[in-house]
Design a protein around this motif. Structure first.
Motif, PDB file in Angstrom:
ATOM      1  N   VAL A 147       0.999  -1.125  -0.032  1.00 22.47           N
ATOM      2  CA  VAL A 147      -0.137  -0.057   0.007  1.00 22.47           C
ATOM      3  C   VAL A 147       1.059   1.212  -0.097  1.00 22.47           C
ATOM      4  CG1 VAL A 147      -1.801   1.219   1.158  1.00 22.47           C
ATOM      5  CG2 VAL A 147      -1.810  -1.283   1.421  1.00 22.47           C
ATOM      6  N   PHE A 148       0.924   2.013  -1.136  1.00 20.91           N
ATOM      7  CA  PHE A 148       1.854   3.000  -1.278  1.00 20.91           C
ATOM      8  C   PHE A 148       1.054   4.397  -1.482  1.00 20.91           C
ATOM      9  CE2 PHE A 148       5.249   5.108  -4.341  1.00 20.91           C
ATOM     10  CZ  PHE A 148       5.457   6.064  -3.493  1.00 20.91           C
ATOM     11  N   GLY A 149       0.751   5.211  -0.578  1.00 18.80           N
ATOM     12  CA  GLY A 149      -0.240   6.364  -0.792  1.00 18.80           C
ATOM     13  C   GLY A 149       0.627   7.707  -0.939  1.00 18.80           C
ATOM     14  N   GLY A 150      -0.081   8.716  -1.315  1.00 22.31           N
ATOM     15  CA  GLY A 150       0.670   9.880  -1.323  1.00 22.31           C
ATOM     16  C   GLY A 150      -0.247  10.833  -2.148  1.00 22.31           C
ATOM     17  N   ALA A 151       0.076  12.197  -2.052  1.00 20.09           N
ATOM     18  CA  ALA A 151      -0.528  12.961  -2.862  1.00 20.09           C
ATOM     19  C   ALA A 151      -0.124  12.857  -4.461  1.00 20.09           C
ATOM     20  CB  ALA A 151      -0.148  14.549  -2.713  1.00 20.09           C
ATOM     21  N   PHE A 152       1.001  12.594  -4.866  1.00 22.50           N
ATOM     22  CA  PHE A 152       1.370  12.231  -6.137  1.00 22.50           C
ATOM     23  C   PHE A 152       1.180  13.370  -7.188  1.00 22.50           C
ATOM     24  CE2 PHE A 152       0.626   7.851  -4.838  1.00 22.50           C
ATOM     25  CZ  PHE A 152       1.940   7.612  -4.478  1.00 22.50           C
ATOM     26  N   ASP A 153       1.562  14.668  -6.422  1.00 23.16           N
ATOM     27  CA  ASP A 153       1.281  15.887  -6.920  1.00 23.16           C
ATOM     28  C   ASP A 153       2.564  16.749  -7.313  1.00 23.16           C
ATOM     29  OD1 ASP A 153      -0.162  17.981  -7.890  1.00 23.16           O
ATOM     30  OD2 ASP A 153      -0.653  18.726  -5.947  1.00 23.16           O
ATOM     31  N   PRO A 154       3.154  16.160  -8.525  1.00 21.97           N
ATOM     32  CA  PRO A 154       3.098  15.017  -9.398  1.00 21.97           C
ATOM     33  C   PRO A 154       3.636  13.748  -8.906  1.00 21.97           C
ATOM     34  CG  PRO A 154       4.667  16.436 -10.422  1.00 21.97           C
ATOM     35  CD  PRO A 154       4.402  17.055  -8.998  1.00 21.97           C
ATOM     36  N   PRO A 155       3.482  12.515  -9.547  1.00 25.49           N
ATOM     37  CA  PRO A 155       4.448  11.539  -9.365  1.00 25.49           C
ATOM     38  C   PRO A 155       5.452  11.553  -9.875  1.00 25.49           C
ATOM     39  CG  PRO A 155       2.618  10.996 -10.867  1.00 25.49           C
ATOM     40  CD  PRO A 155       2.534  12.249 -10.254  1.00 25.49           C
ATOM     41  N   HIS A 156       6.600  11.420  -9.458  1.00 25.52           N
ATOM     42  CA  HIS A 156       8.039  11.610 -10.023  1.00 25.52           C
ATOM     43  C   HIS A 156       8.976  10.336  -9.852  1.00 25.52           C
ATOM     44  CE1 HIS A 156       9.459  12.152  -5.809  1.00 25.52           C
ATOM     45  NE2 HIS A 156       8.535  13.107  -5.653  1.00 25.52           N
ATOM     46  N   ASN A 157      10.312  10.454 -10.408  1.00 26.62           N
ATOM     47  CA  ASN A 157      11.218   9.414 -10.506  1.00 26.62           C
ATOM     48  C   ASN A 157      11.405   8.698  -9.266  1.00 26.62           C
ATOM     49  OD1 ASN A 157      11.058   9.825 -13.240  1.00 26.62           O
ATOM     50  ND2 ASN A 157      13.078  10.798 -13.527  1.00 26.62           N
ATOM     51  N   ALA A 158      11.315   9.382  -8.197  1.00 27.25           N
ATOM     52  CA  ALA A 158      11.741   8.865  -6.660  1.00 27.25           C
ATOM     53  C   ALA A 158      10.595   7.966  -6.470  1.00 27.25           C
ATOM     54  CB  ALA A 158      12.076   9.987  -5.779  1.00 27.25           C
ATOM     55  N   HIS A 159       9.286   8.590  -6.692  1.00 27.17           N
ATOM     56  CA  HIS A 159       8.187   7.662  -6.193  1.00 27.17           C
ATOM     57  C   HIS A 159       8.148   6.357  -7.040  1.00 27.17           C
ATOM     58  CE1 HIS A 159       5.855  11.426  -5.651  1.00 27.17           C
ATOM     59  NE2 HIS A 159       6.064  10.773  -4.449  1.00 27.17           N
ATOM     60  N   VAL A 160       8.708   6.418  -8.541  1.00 26.96           N
ATOM     61  CA  VAL A 160       8.796   5.307  -9.218  1.00 26.96           C
ATOM     62  C   VAL A 160       9.756   4.022  -8.842  1.00 26.96           C
ATOM     63  CG1 VAL A 160       9.139   4.184 -11.809  1.00 26.96           C
ATOM     64  CG2 VAL A 160       7.680   6.437 -11.194  1.00 26.96           C
ATOM     65  N   ALA A 161      10.890   4.777  -8.417  1.00 23.36           N
ATOM     66  CA  ALA A 161      12.125   4.108  -7.884  1.00 23.36           C
ATOM     67  C   ALA A 161      11.244   3.226  -6.484  1.00 23.36           C
ATOM     68  CB  ALA A 161      13.141   4.871  -7.567  1.00 23.36           C
ATOM     69  N   LEU A 162      10.751   3.960  -5.649  1.00 23.95           N
ATOM     70  CA  LEU A 162      10.326   3.430  -4.519  1.00 23.95           C
ATOM     71  C   LEU A 162       9.126   2.287  -4.753  1.00 23.95           C
ATOM     72  CD1 LEU A 162       9.193   5.272  -1.220  1.00 23.95           C
ATOM     73  CD2 LEU A 162       8.107   3.024  -1.897  1.00 23.95           C
ATOM     74  N   ALA A 163       8.334   2.386  -5.704  1.00 20.85           N
ATOM     75  CA  ALA A 163       7.377   1.451  -6.118  1.00 20.85           C
ATOM     76  C   ALA A 163       8.245  -0.021  -6.500  1.00 20.85           C
ATOM     77  CB  ALA A 163       6.491   1.828  -6.937  1.00 20.85           C
ATOM     78  N   THR A 164       9.153   0.510  -7.719  1.00 16.04           N
ATOM     79  CA  THR A 164       9.982  -0.402  -8.160  1.00 16.04           C
ATOM     80  C   THR A 164      10.790  -1.351  -7.150  1.00 16.04           C
ATOM     81  OG1 THR A 164      10.332   0.900 -10.109  1.00 16.04           O
ATOM     82  CG2 THR A 164      11.933  -0.981  -9.987  1.00 16.04           C
ATOM     83  N   ALA A 165      11.402  -0.792  -6.032  1.00 16.86           N
ATOM     84  CA  ALA A 165      12.144  -1.385  -5.003  1.00 16.86           C
ATOM     85  C   ALA A 165      11.314  -2.244  -4.151  1.00 16.86           C
ATOM     86  CB  ALA A 165      12.691  -0.308  -4.105  1.00 16.86           C
ATOM     87  N   ALA A 166       9.781  -1.728  -3.862  1.00 18.48           N
ATOM     88  CA  ALA A 166       8.877  -2.460  -3.242  1.00 18.48           C
ATOM     89  C   ALA A 166       8.505  -3.795  -3.760  1.00 18.48           C
ATOM     90  CB  ALA A 166       7.786  -1.717  -2.778  1.00 18.48           C
ATOM     91  N   LEU A 167       8.416  -3.727  -5.076  1.00 15.70           N
ATOM     92  CA  LEU A 167       8.119  -4.883  -5.827  1.00 15.70           C
ATOM     93  C   LEU A 167       9.260  -5.893  -5.711  1.00 15.70           C
ATOM     94  CD1 LEU A 167       6.179  -3.376  -9.040  1.00 15.70           C
ATOM     95  CD2 LEU A 167       5.219  -4.828  -7.155  1.00 15.70           C
ATOM     96  N   ALA A 168      10.493  -5.428  -6.101  1.00 12.98           N
ATOM     97  CA  ALA A 168      11.571  -6.438  -6.100  1.00 12.98           C
ATOM     98  C   ALA A 168      12.017  -6.678  -4.784  1.00 12.98           C
ATOM     99  CB  ALA A 168      12.764  -5.396  -6.643  1.00 12.98           C
ATOM    100  N   ALA A 175      20.263   6.794  -3.815  1.00  9.25           N
ATOM    101  CA  ALA A 175      20.195   8.372  -3.376  1.00  9.25           C
ATOM    102  C   ALA A 175      19.435   9.043  -4.590  1.00  9.25           C
ATOM    103  CB  ALA A 175      21.591   8.941  -3.255  1.00  9.25           C
ATOM    104  N   MET A 176      18.488   9.845  -4.172  1.00  7.40           N
ATOM    105  CA  MET A 176      17.611  10.710  -5.325  1.00  7.40           C
ATOM    106  C   MET A 176      17.274  11.687  -4.411  1.00  7.40           C
ATOM    107  SD  MET A 176      15.422   7.677  -7.388  1.00  7.40           S
ATOM    108  CE  MET A 176      14.946   8.683  -8.741  1.00  7.40           C
ATOM    109  N   ASP A 177      17.493  12.885  -5.141  1.00  5.04           N
ATOM    110  CA  ASP A 177      17.076  14.127  -4.470  1.00  5.04           C
ATOM    111  C   ASP A 177      16.254  14.789  -5.183  1.00  5.04           C
ATOM    112  OD1 ASP A 177      17.016  16.225  -2.728  1.00  5.04           O
ATOM    113  OD2 ASP A 177      18.963  17.316  -3.207  1.00  5.04           O
ATOM    114  N   THR A 178      14.866  14.463  -5.170  1.00  2.00           N
ATOM    115  CA  THR A 178      13.809  14.692  -5.904  1.00  2.00           C
ATOM    116  C   THR A 178      12.619  15.007  -5.165  1.00  2.00           C
ATOM    117  OG1 THR A 178      14.538  13.319  -7.637  1.00  2.00           O
ATOM    118  CG2 THR A 178      12.470  14.252  -7.928  1.00  2.00           C
TER     119      THR A 178
END
Length: 208
Positions: free
Chosen positions: A11-32, A169-172
């Motif tokens: 369960v990955f919640g957030g405003a996603f305003d906007p969704p960015h590359n660090a969000h995608v990296a987190l989702a990818t890491a969670a799946l992996a 490391a991602m500063d986004t």
């Protein structure tokens, strides 16, 4: 679809305003790393803790669908919170998922800063009774402090379960992306290409 007994749902919640590359990296890491059968990406609805007005829910939902598209079908962009009337609480969402998948194990994914702020969440101790909290750590992130220790949370309930997710490391930040977009700067290196196109086509975050 009913998942098998013991299946893990992220369960990955957030405003996603906007969704960015660090969000995608987190989702990818969670799946992996977290052995998830599904990952529910849930844009928040009426966020009780946000002082600013969020971008329209339909835009944030559309951008999330573009950012988290998954050919394997394990990612579900879940609209339940944007469709819910009144304030959005994670606890309510977890209860709903628990009713829909009674044999599954819920895994709530968040960053270390959010984990430190858990005692400010509505029903946070009940959340810890329902879900494992998976805390994402960015390697050598800018301004990083000591690694989050759940034992430092006041009133931590017995039996609370935590896991770690390791990220590059991602500063986004969404705040910086909105600022750049308002100034007309190029944000294509910070968000997925389809999200950048959507922001441009719909004139989101423009100052005028």
């Amino acid at each position: 679809m009913r998942l098998s007994e013991g299946a893990r749902i992220g369960v990955f919640g957030g405003a996603f305003d906007p969704p960015h590359n660090a969000h995608v990296a987190l989702a990818t890491a969670a799946l992996a790393q977290s052995n998830l059968a599904e990952l529910h990406v849930i844009p928040t609805g009426q966020a009780w803790h946000k002082r600013r007005t969020l971008t329209a829910a339909e835009d944030r939902l559309a951008m999330a669908k573009l950012a988290f598209s998954d050919p394997e079908g394990r990612v579900v962009v879940d609209s339940r919170e944007v469709l819910r009337d009144g304030p959005t609480y994670t606890l309510d969402t977890l209860h709903e998922l628990q009713r829909e998948q009674p044999g599954a194990q819920l895994v709530l994914i968040m960053g270390a800063d959010q984990a430190r702020a858990l005692p400010t969440w509505h029903g946070w101790q009940d959340i810890l009774g329902i879900a494992i909290v998976s805390v994402a750590y960015r390697a050598l992130s800018t301004g990083s402090t000591a690694r989050f220790d759940p034992k430092m949370l006041p009133g931590l309930p017995a039996g609370a379960r935590f896991e770690a997710l390791e990220l590059p490391a991602m500063d986004t930040s969404a705040t910086d992306i909105r600022r750049r977009a308002a100034l007309g700067e190029n944000i294509s290196s910070l968000v997925p290409p389809a999200v950048a196109r959507y922001i441009d086509q719909h004139h989101l975050y423009r100052s005028a």
